[in-house]
Design an enzyme around this catalytic site. Structure first.
Site, short mmCIF file in Angstrom:
data_model
loop_
_atom_site.label_atom_id
_atom_site.label_comp_id
_atom_site.label_asym_id
_atom_site.label_seq_id
_atom_site.Cartn_x
_atom_site.Cartn_y
_atom_site.Cartn_z
N ASP A 31 118.39 -86.69 -29.72
CA ASP A 31 118.24 -86.33 -31.12
C ASP A 31 119.64 -86.05 -31.43
OD1 ASP A 31 114.78 -86.25 -33.18
OD2 ASP A 31 117.59 -86.09 -34.17
N SER A 124 103.40 -98.76 -34.63
CA SER A 124 102.52 -98.05 -36.04
C SER A 124 101.42 -99.11 -36.26
CB SER A 124 103.25 -98.24 -37.35
OG SER A 124 102.99 -97.98 -38.45
N TYR A 148 110.63 -102.73 -41.52
CA TYR A 148 110.32 -101.23 -41.04
C TYR A 148 108.92 -102.30 -40.29
CZ TYR A 148 107.83 -97.50 -39.33
OH TYR A 148 107.31 -96.36 -38.35
N LYS A 152 108.91 -102.30 -35.31
CA LYS A 152 107.85 -102.37 -34.54
C LYS A 152 107.52 -103.05 -34.01
CE LYS A 152 108.08 -97.56 -35.32
NZ LYS A 152 108.45 -97.01 -35.01
P1 NAD Z 1 111.07 -88.36 -37.65
O1 NAD Z 1 111.77 -88.92 -38.57
O2 NAD Z 1 110.83 -86.62 -37.99
O3 NAD Z 1 111.40 -88.19 -36.50
C1 NAD Z 1 111.98 -89.28 -35.96
C2 NAD Z 1 113.56 -88.66 -34.93
O4 NAD Z 1 114.61 -89.71 -34.65
C3 NAD Z 1 114.51 -87.91 -35.77
O5 NAD Z 1 114.31 -85.98 -35.38
C4 NAD Z 1 115.94 -88.15 -36.10
O6 NAD Z 1 117.13 -87.34 -36.26
C5 NAD Z 1 116.21 -89.16 -34.81
N1 NAD Z 1 116.94 -90.56 -35.37
C6 NAD Z 1 116.83 -91.29 -36.01
N2 NAD Z 1 117.63 -92.90 -35.13
C7 NAD Z 1 118.32 -91.34 -34.10
C8 NAD Z 1 119.38 -92.70 -33.56
N3 NAD Z 1 119.61 -93.83 -33.98
N4 NAD Z 1 119.40 -91.50 -32.11
C9 NAD Z 1 119.18 -90.08 -31.83
N5 NAD Z 1 117.92 -90.19 -33.17
C10 NAD Z 1 117.86 -90.92 -34.06
O7 NAD Z 1 110.08 -89.42 -37.59
P2 NAD Z 1 108.14 -88.84 -37.24
O8 NAD Z 1 107.45 -88.79 -38.22
O9 NAD Z 1 108.41 -87.70 -35.76
O10 NAD Z 1 108.29 -90.59 -36.40
C11 NAD Z 1 108.13 -90.78 -35.18
C12 NAD Z 1 108.30 -92.31 -34.90
O11 NAD Z 1 106.98 -92.72 -34.96
C13 NAD Z 1 109.28 -93.27 -35.37
O12 NAD Z 1 109.53 -94.29 -34.44
C14 NAD Z 1 108.08 -93.13 -36.51
O13 NAD Z 1 108.07 -95.13 -37.19
C15 NAD Z 1 106.74 -93.83 -35.89
N6 NAD Z 1 105.48 -93.84 -36.64
C16 NAD Z 1 105.79 -92.98 -37.87
C17 NAD Z 1 104.51 -92.57 -38.51
C18 NAD Z 1 103.94 -91.51 -39.43
O14 NAD Z 1 103.39 -91.33 -40.02
N7 NAD Z 1 105.35 -90.80 -39.83
C19 NAD Z 1 103.67 -93.77 -38.39
C20 NAD Z 1 103.88 -94.63 -37.34
C21 NAD Z 1 105.02 -94.88 -37.56
N1 UFG Z 2 99.68 -92.20 -52.27
C1 UFG Z 2 99.33 -91.48 -53.38
N2 UFG Z 2 100.29 -90.70 -54.15
C2 UFG Z 2 101.08 -90.47 -53.23
C3 UFG Z 2 101.70 -91.16 -51.98
C4 UFG Z 2 100.59 -91.92 -52.12
O1 UFG Z 2 98.36 -91.98 -53.99
O2 UFG Z 2 102.34 -90.48 -53.59
C5 UFG Z 2 98.57 -93.10 -51.68
C6 UFG Z 2 99.08 -94.61 -51.21
O3 UFG Z 2 98.49 -95.30 -52.04
C7 UFG Z 2 98.16 -94.56 -50.39
C8 UFG Z 2 97.79 -93.11 -49.24
O4 UFG Z 2 97.94 -92.51 -50.48
O5 UFG Z 2 96.37 -95.08 -50.29
C9 UFG Z 2 98.16 -92.94 -48.13
O6 UFG Z 2 100.00 -93.80 -48.71
P1 UFG Z 2 101.17 -92.92 -47.37
O7 UFG Z 2 102.10 -93.61 -47.89
O8 UFG Z 2 101.17 -91.76 -47.21
O9 UFG Z 2 100.78 -93.87 -45.65
P2 UFG Z 2 100.70 -95.25 -45.75
O10 UFG Z 2 99.13 -95.62 -45.08
O11 UFG Z 2 101.30 -96.18 -46.55
O12 UFG Z 2 101.71 -95.32 -44.88
C10 UFG Z 2 102.06 -94.96 -43.31
C11 UFG Z 2 102.86 -94.56 -42.99
C12 UFG Z 2 103.73 -95.52 -42.57
C13 UFG Z 2 102.83 -96.93 -41.38
C14 UFG Z 2 101.30 -97.07 -41.55
C15 UFG Z 2 100.99 -97.28 -41.14
O13 UFG Z 2 104.46 -94.13 -43.82
O14 UFG Z 2 105.60 -95.39 -42.33
O15 UFG Z 2 100.87 -95.39 -43.07
O16 UFG Z 2 99.68 -97.53 -41.28
F1 UFG Z 2 103.71 -97.69 -41.58
#
Ligand code: NAD
Ligand code: UFG
Length: 337
Positions: A31, A124, A148, A152
């Protein structure tokens, strides 16, 4: 034999490392700490009772990847590392394509050079076409509206092609719905920099008194209370899903996609109510305009993960909001100490 966890100090990666270590796997994290902190490695050790190897470095660094694959006997990869902010990806698409796609190509190349053939990839629910109606199945039409999401989708397609060209290669594509919550120990959780974009970190900041109120983005959607409905999943359930996927990858072939969600939809106002009731805090809300790009309702059909991976979510919304708040309190105490 060890599992390489890219992005292993991040939110979902750190929880997955705990589950892996508790099940006896050896874990190597790489990381660059762009969106996480090195102290997370200590927290993982504290919870799991075993320490992962931590390599601070970037997946853009191919020489470093070779070093890691050579030094540690990596037999599979769980690939979390990436950038994940939708709005930022619209402003800085080059960064997203470079940091998400070029890094993944580097990783695949290194896997080929070191005869590693199993990868579990963080995809995602955002890969589903906005016109598809929930519950979303893996067979629904795909399509993305922002850079973004496209990273994916493109990585899914790249991995599909790699699996065709290299039949010994297996890729499990996990489509996460909305991960929230934190490990019940309260030592790891979601800790975004700056003002959060996502609902739960925002609510937590309001509960902590750092932000005055939650802006609810629209209350005129076609949903039971007018606010957006999502499939929130406890991050520990999500983490466990990766172990099922890793297991399955040992015998499976090709590239295969699975939804990881609960199959239940919860509205913004239901989340707020649960957070208040479960944690005894007040979350003032302000009804604001809809956020561009949001849809009314998204939730999973998680049947395939259940039938093929033998996985299902166990935690409910109350557990998720309780563990979020528990982590916030412990984190706050640490930050103030
Ligand atoms: P996060 O940002 O907490 O974790 C990602 C980690 O990757 C971080 O620690 C960052 O420092 C590291 N990183 C980024 N670029 C890098 C690079 N080039 N080399 C080495 N390390 C690197 O995010 P998360 O919420 O744990 O998400 C993990 C994965 O899941 C991501 O690929 C994200 O797109 C995917 N994802 C997350 C969500 C969500 O809502 N959290 C939803 C769908 C998919
Ligand atoms: N919301 C609010 N106020 C806020 C933030 C969010 O009302 O301050 C609402 C949004 O409108 C939505 C719900 O809360 O209805 C969830 O919003 P999030 O931003 O928490 O999550 P999203 O569903 O928009 O998106 C998440 C991840 C994306 C991913 C997606 C996949 O953030 O990276 O889920 O379904 F692509």
């Amino acid at each position: 034999m060890a599992v390489l966890v890219t992005g292993g100090t991040g939110f979902i990666g750190s929880h997955t490392c705990v589950e892996l270590l508790e099940k006896g796997y050896d874990v190597v994290i790489i990381d660059n700490l762009y969106n996480s902190r090195q102290q997370v490695v200590d927290a993982i050790e504290k919870i799991a009772g075993r320490r992962p190897v931590f390599v601070k470095g970037d997946l853009l660094d191919e020489a470093l990847l070779d070093e890691v694959f050579t030094k540690y006997d990596i037999d599979s990869v769980i690939h979390f590392a990436g950038l994940k902010a939708v709005g930022e990806s619209v402003r800085l698409p080059e960064n997203y394509y470079r940091n998400n796609i070029v890094t993944t190509l580097n990783l695949i190349d290194a896997m080929h050079r070191h005869n590693c053939t199993k990868i579990v990839f963080s995809s995602s629910a955002t890969v589903y076409d906005a016109g598809e109606v929930s519950p979303l199945k893996e067979t629904c039409r795909l399509g993305c509206t922002n850079p973004y999401g496209r990273t994916k989708l493109f990585i899914e397609e790249i991995l599909r092609d790699v699996c065709v060209a290299h039949p010994e290669f297996t890729a499990i594509l996990l489509r996460y719905f909305n991960p929230i919550g934190a490990h019940p120990a309260g030592l790891i959780g979601e800790n975004p920099n700056g003002i959060p974009n996502n609902l739960l970190p925002y609510v937590t900041n309001v509960a902590l008194g750092r932000l005055p109120q939650l802006n609810v983005f629209g209350n005129d959607y076609d949903t039971p209370d007018g606010t957006g409905v999502r499939d929130y999943i406890h991050v520990v359930d999500l983490a466990r899903g990766h172990l099922n996927a890793l297991d399955y990858a040992q015998t499976a072939t090709g590239a295969q996609a699975f939804n990881l969600g609960t199959g239940n939809g919860t509205s913004v106002l239901e989340i707020v109510r649960a957070y208040e009731e479960e944690n005894g805090v007040k979350i003032p809300v302000n009804i604001a305009p809809r956020r561009p790009g949001d849809n009314a309702t998204t939730f999973a059909d998680a049947t395939r993960a259940n039938e093929i991976l033998g996985w299902h979510a166990e935690y409910d919304i109350r557990d998720m909001v309780r563990d979020s708040w528990n982590f916030a309190k412990i984190t706050l105490a640490n930050e103030e100490a």
